[in-house]
Design a protein around this motif. Sequence first.
Motif, PDB file in Angstrom:
ATOM      1  N   TRP A 286       0.823  -1.208   0.000  1.00  0.00           N
ATOM      2  CA  TRP A 286       0.000   0.000   0.000  1.00  0.00           C
ATOM      3  C   TRP A 286       0.861   1.263   0.000  1.00  0.00           C
ATOM      4  O   TRP A 286       0.494   2.283  -0.598  1.00  0.00           O
ATOM      5  CB  TRP A 286      -0.940   0.005   1.203  1.00  0.00           C
ATOM      6  N   GLN A 287       2.003   1.215   0.682  1.00  0.00           N
ATOM      7  CA  GLN A 287       2.910   2.359   0.660  1.00  0.00           C
ATOM      8  C   GLN A 287       3.459   2.585  -0.743  1.00  0.00           C
ATOM      9  O   GLN A 287       3.596   3.722  -1.188  1.00  0.00           O
ATOM     10  CB  GLN A 287       4.057   2.152   1.649  1.00  0.00           C
ATOM     11  N   ALA A 288       3.761   1.488  -1.429  1.00  0.00           N
ATOM     12  CA  ALA A 288       4.235   1.605  -2.810  1.00  0.00           C
ATOM     13  C   ALA A 288       3.158   2.200  -3.702  1.00  0.00           C
ATOM     14  O   ALA A 288       3.432   3.070  -4.543  1.00  0.00           O
ATOM     15  CB  ALA A 288       4.662   0.235  -3.330  1.00  0.00           C
ATOM     16  N   VAL A 289       1.913   1.751  -3.510  1.00  0.00           N
ATOM     17  CA  VAL A 289       0.790   2.312  -4.286  1.00  0.00           C
ATOM     18  C   VAL A 289       0.635   3.798  -3.999  1.00  0.00           C
ATOM     19  O   VAL A 289       0.455   4.614  -4.904  1.00  0.00           O
ATOM     20  CB  VAL A 289      -0.519   1.561  -3.958  1.00  0.00           C
ATOM     21  N   GLY A 290       0.725   4.166  -2.710  1.00  0.00           N
ATOM     22  CA  GLY A 290       0.600   5.576  -2.345  1.00  0.00           C
ATOM     23  C   GLY A 290       1.672   6.425  -2.985  1.00  0.00           C
ATOM     24  O   GLY A 290       1.396   7.540  -3.458  1.00  0.00           O
ATOM     25  N   ALA A 291       2.898   5.918  -3.036  1.00  0.00           N
ATOM     26  CA  ALA A 291       3.996   6.665  -3.655  1.00  0.00           C
ATOM     27  C   ALA A 291       3.738   6.885  -5.142  1.00  0.00           C
ATOM     28  O   ALA A 291       3.976   7.977  -5.671  1.00  0.00           O
ATOM     29  CB  ALA A 291       5.313   5.921  -3.457  1.00  0.00           C
ATOM     30  N   VAL A 292       3.228   5.855  -5.818  1.00  0.00           N
ATOM     31  CA  VAL A 292       2.917   5.981  -7.245  1.00  0.00           C
ATOM     32  C   VAL A 292       1.801   6.998  -7.463  1.00  0.00           C
ATOM     33  O   VAL A 292       1.852   7.817  -8.392  1.00  0.00           O
ATOM     34  CB  VAL A 292       2.528   4.609  -7.831  1.00  0.00           C
ATOM     35  N   VAL A 293       0.789   6.985  -6.589  1.00  0.00           N
ATOM     36  CA  VAL A 293      -0.327   7.940  -6.711  1.00  0.00           C
ATOM     37  C   VAL A 293       0.162   9.367  -6.494  1.00  0.00           C
ATOM     38  O   VAL A 293      -0.266  10.305  -7.178  1.00  0.00           O
ATOM     39  CB  VAL A 293      -1.448   7.577  -5.715  1.00  0.00           C
ATOM     40  N   VAL A 294       1.078   9.554  -5.531  1.00  0.00           N
ATOM     41  CA  VAL A 294       1.653  10.890  -5.312  1.00  0.00           C
ATOM     42  C   VAL A 294       2.347  11.382  -6.580  1.00  0.00           C
ATOM     43  O   VAL A 294       2.152  12.531  -7.010  1.00  0.00           O
ATOM     44  CB  VAL A 294       2.655  10.861  -4.131  1.00  0.00           C
ATOM     45  N   LEU A 295       3.152  10.533  -7.190  1.00  0.00           N
ATOM     46  CA  LEU A 295       3.854  10.919  -8.420  1.00  0.00           C
ATOM     47  C   LEU A 295       2.861  11.244  -9.533  1.00  0.00           C
ATOM     48  O   LEU A 295       3.055  12.213 -10.283  1.00  0.00           O
ATOM     49  CB  LEU A 295       4.793   9.787  -8.852  1.00  0.00           C
ATOM     50  N   ALA A 296       1.798  10.452  -9.652  1.00  0.00           N
ATOM     51  CA  ALA A 296       0.786  10.717 -10.672  1.00  0.00           C
ATOM     52  C   ALA A 296       0.115  12.066 -10.425  1.00  0.00           C
ATOM     53  O   ALA A 296      -0.152  12.835 -11.366  1.00  0.00           O
ATOM     54  CB  ALA A 296      -0.253   9.598 -10.688  1.00  0.00           C
ATOM     55  N   GLY A 297      -0.160  12.373  -9.155  1.00  0.00           N
ATOM     56  CA  GLY A 297      -0.761  13.662  -8.823  1.00  0.00           C
ATOM     57  C   GLY A 297       0.149  14.832  -9.162  1.00  0.00           C
ATOM     58  O   GLY A 297      -0.312  15.867  -9.665  1.00  0.00           O
ATOM     59  N   ILE A 298       1.448  14.679  -8.896  1.00  0.00           N
ATOM     60  CA  ILE A 298       2.415  15.735  -9.229  1.00  0.00           C
ATOM     61  C   ILE A 298       2.450  15.968 -10.734  1.00  0.00           C
ATOM     62  O   ILE A 298       2.442  17.112 -11.209  1.00  0.00           O
ATOM     63  CB  ILE A 298       3.814  15.371  -8.693  1.00  0.00           C
TER      64      ILE A 298
END
Length: 306
Positions: A286-298
């Motif tokens: 889930w932390q890995a998913v969250g990191a990917v979502v943060v990058l997508a948002g940026i």
Amino acid sequence: MPDASSPTAAALLADAQRVQRVALIALLAGAVGIAFSPIFVRLSELGPTATAFWRVAFAVPALAAWIRLEPRSTRSRPPSTRGDYLRLTAVGLFFAGDLAFWHWSIKFTSVANATLLANFAPIFVTLVAWLVFKERFSRTFVLGLALAIGGAVVLMGRSLHVSTDALFGDALGLITAMFYGGYILAVGKLRAEFSTATIMTWSGVVTAVALLPIAVVSGESLIASTASGWGVLLALALFSHAGGQSLIAYALAHLPAAFSSVSLLLQPAAAAVLAWVLLGEPLGPWQAVGAVVVLAGILLARRGSR
């Protein structure tokens, strides 16, 4: 004035795009630089506020030397009026408030809650830019902002907890976000007049002076007991503050403050990866998913900022 199709206009546009690309790289590199700060704080032999004091106190001499080494042709004007010093003081106080309230919030709530709420700064930056400075934001940017914050929530979701006993600490975390938002906006405005080195040096002096009595009153020791303890403080000062924070200040002269604040959400993602690599703290799916979502948002916020 040449039209947009003229060689001169094309060259100016190309130069502007190049500067923005460099600024974006500096911003993201700065976010990674400050992502090391929780690692250094964890390794520090001192309390959190004393560690924050040395973070800026050790950085100031290096930043002052930077001013002296700047070529005269590239130097901005030095502060000279009362208004100049007041505005630079405000930057230092904003940053002191950011560090102090974040460290206090950790005492009354979980580290995850404190870190997540402190990273809500983009919300306050965007609101102030909209209400006070009358900036307008596209739906794409707002969606990117929401996505990046949602990713940060997912990133820290396993460690978060909701408790009435932690409400005071959570409130301090939100106040931290307000102070850091004020810091980003203030630096963004001052970079039109002063160099990165000037802003970082003067604000660093103010931040150190403000944090010293707070550390003393809190009863924390200001003296590390080993050479490695001093080495951690020096690394925090030079790498995370003089390095990472200065890169962010440089970028704020060339990128919108609201977008820059969203991009800094890369920090908790990078910090999670660094804690996994350097401290052995597990990085779950889930932390890995969250990191990917943060990058997508940026990336989405970047597209909406053009």
